[in-house]
Design an enzyme around this catalytic site. Structure first.
Site, PDB file in Angstrom:
ATOM      1  CG  HIS A  25      -1.925   1.088   1.356  1.00 33.34           C
ATOM      2  ND1 HIS A  25      -3.344   0.857   1.219  1.00 33.34           N
ATOM      3  CD2 HIS A  25      -1.859   2.266   1.630  1.00 33.34           C
ATOM      4  CE1 HIS A  25      -3.798   1.967   1.256  1.00 33.34           C
ATOM      5  NE2 HIS A  25      -3.188   2.964   1.578  1.00 33.34           N
ATOM      6  CD  GLU A  26       1.576   3.404   3.629  1.00 36.36           C
ATOM      7  OE1 GLU A  26       1.898   4.561   3.060  1.00 36.36           O
ATOM      8  OE2 GLU A  26       0.497   3.194   4.338  1.00 36.36           O
ATOM      9  CG  HIS A  43       0.243   6.039  -1.037  1.00 35.17           C
ATOM     10  ND1 HIS A  43      -0.843   6.554  -1.654  1.00 35.17           N
ATOM     11  CD2 HIS A  43      -0.247   5.418   0.293  1.00 35.17           C
ATOM     12  CE1 HIS A  43      -2.111   6.128  -1.033  1.00 35.17           C
ATOM     13  NE2 HIS A  43      -1.496   5.454  -0.022  1.00 35.17           N
TER      14      HIS A  43
END
Length: 244
Positions: free
Chosen positions: A123-124, A127
């Site tokens: 998820h990170e 980003h």
């Protein structure tokens, strides 16, 4: 952000005029503390466990491996000791991307098993990939934030059928899109002092474009098998382009 389970994004930069709370600083209290020595950190079980699970993710998880390779090709090579930090966080978050330092924060007190670590890192990293490839205004443009949250929820495995069943949330046609939308809205509300209506409006306005932006996977990886195929295709695409 995913309260009580998944990853919330802490994005801030020194010198911003907004209140710290507006950027989610309160969720990551260790960010403003003096780093502990390696000896002190090594004595804490949470930190050791976090580091071991991180290494396992980076070495074996196809989601993470594909993103790391894509970032390297984009000129943003990721180094374990530079770009990841295991820290204590607020009880409701599991991780965040700090755009001020290009660093991923992993909440060592809240990540308790390997599959959770896999999802948070993925998820990170999405980003971080968006930060690398685009001029993302994390602080002042809520649509930019919404777009990256949509992509992270869509591509990280956050909304797989098994994860949704574990949350006692599952439906029929269109449930994946509903999950992505809901989790993107929750993430915005966790790190920005905006109304739910503002968050929903931002997500809805960019949803179609950002949901269909599948880079660097080229598909929605609904399982580890899908992610392995995507990683193999990504490597083959690179070899093909090199031979043109």
């Amino acid at each position: 952000m995913e309260q009580g389970e998944a990853a919330a994004e802490r994005r801030g930069a020194a010198g911003e005029e907004e209140d710290d709370d507006d950027l989610g600083y309160r969720l990551f209290p260790d960010r403003n503390k003096k780093p502990q020595s390696f000896l002190v950190r090594s004595l804490f079980t949470f930190h050791n466990r976090c580091q071991l699970m991180l290494r396992m993710t980076l070495d074996t998880n196809p989601y993470a491996q594909l993103l790391l390779e894509a970032m390297k090709q984009s000129g943003c090579t990721v180094f374990n000791d530079r770009h990841f930090s295991c820290e204590n966080c607020d009880g409701c978050v599991s991780g965040g991307f700090d755009s001020a330092t290009s660093q991923i924060v992993l909440c060592q007190n809240n990540i308790r098993h390997q599959s959770h670590m896999n999802r948070v890192v993925t998820h990170e990293l999405i980003h971080a990939f968006d930060h690398c490839r685009a001029h993302v205004d994390w602080f002042k443009n809520v649509k930019h934030l919404a777009c990256s949250e949509i992509r992270a929820a869509n591509l990280s495995g956050d909304c797989t059928l098994m994860n949704e069943i574990a949350r006692f949330k599952f439906g029929l046609k269109g449930h994946h899109q509903t999950c992505v939308r809901d989790r993107a809205i929750r993430s915005i509300l966790a790190v920005r002092k905006v109304s739910k209506e503002t968050a929903e409006k931002a997500v809805d306005e960019v949803f179609d474009a950002c949901f269909n932006d599948l880079e660097p996977f080229g598909r929605i990886p609904h399982s580890k098998t899908d992610a392995k195929r995507a990683y193999r295709d990504f490597q083959n695409r690179d070899r093909y382009n090199a031979n043109l």
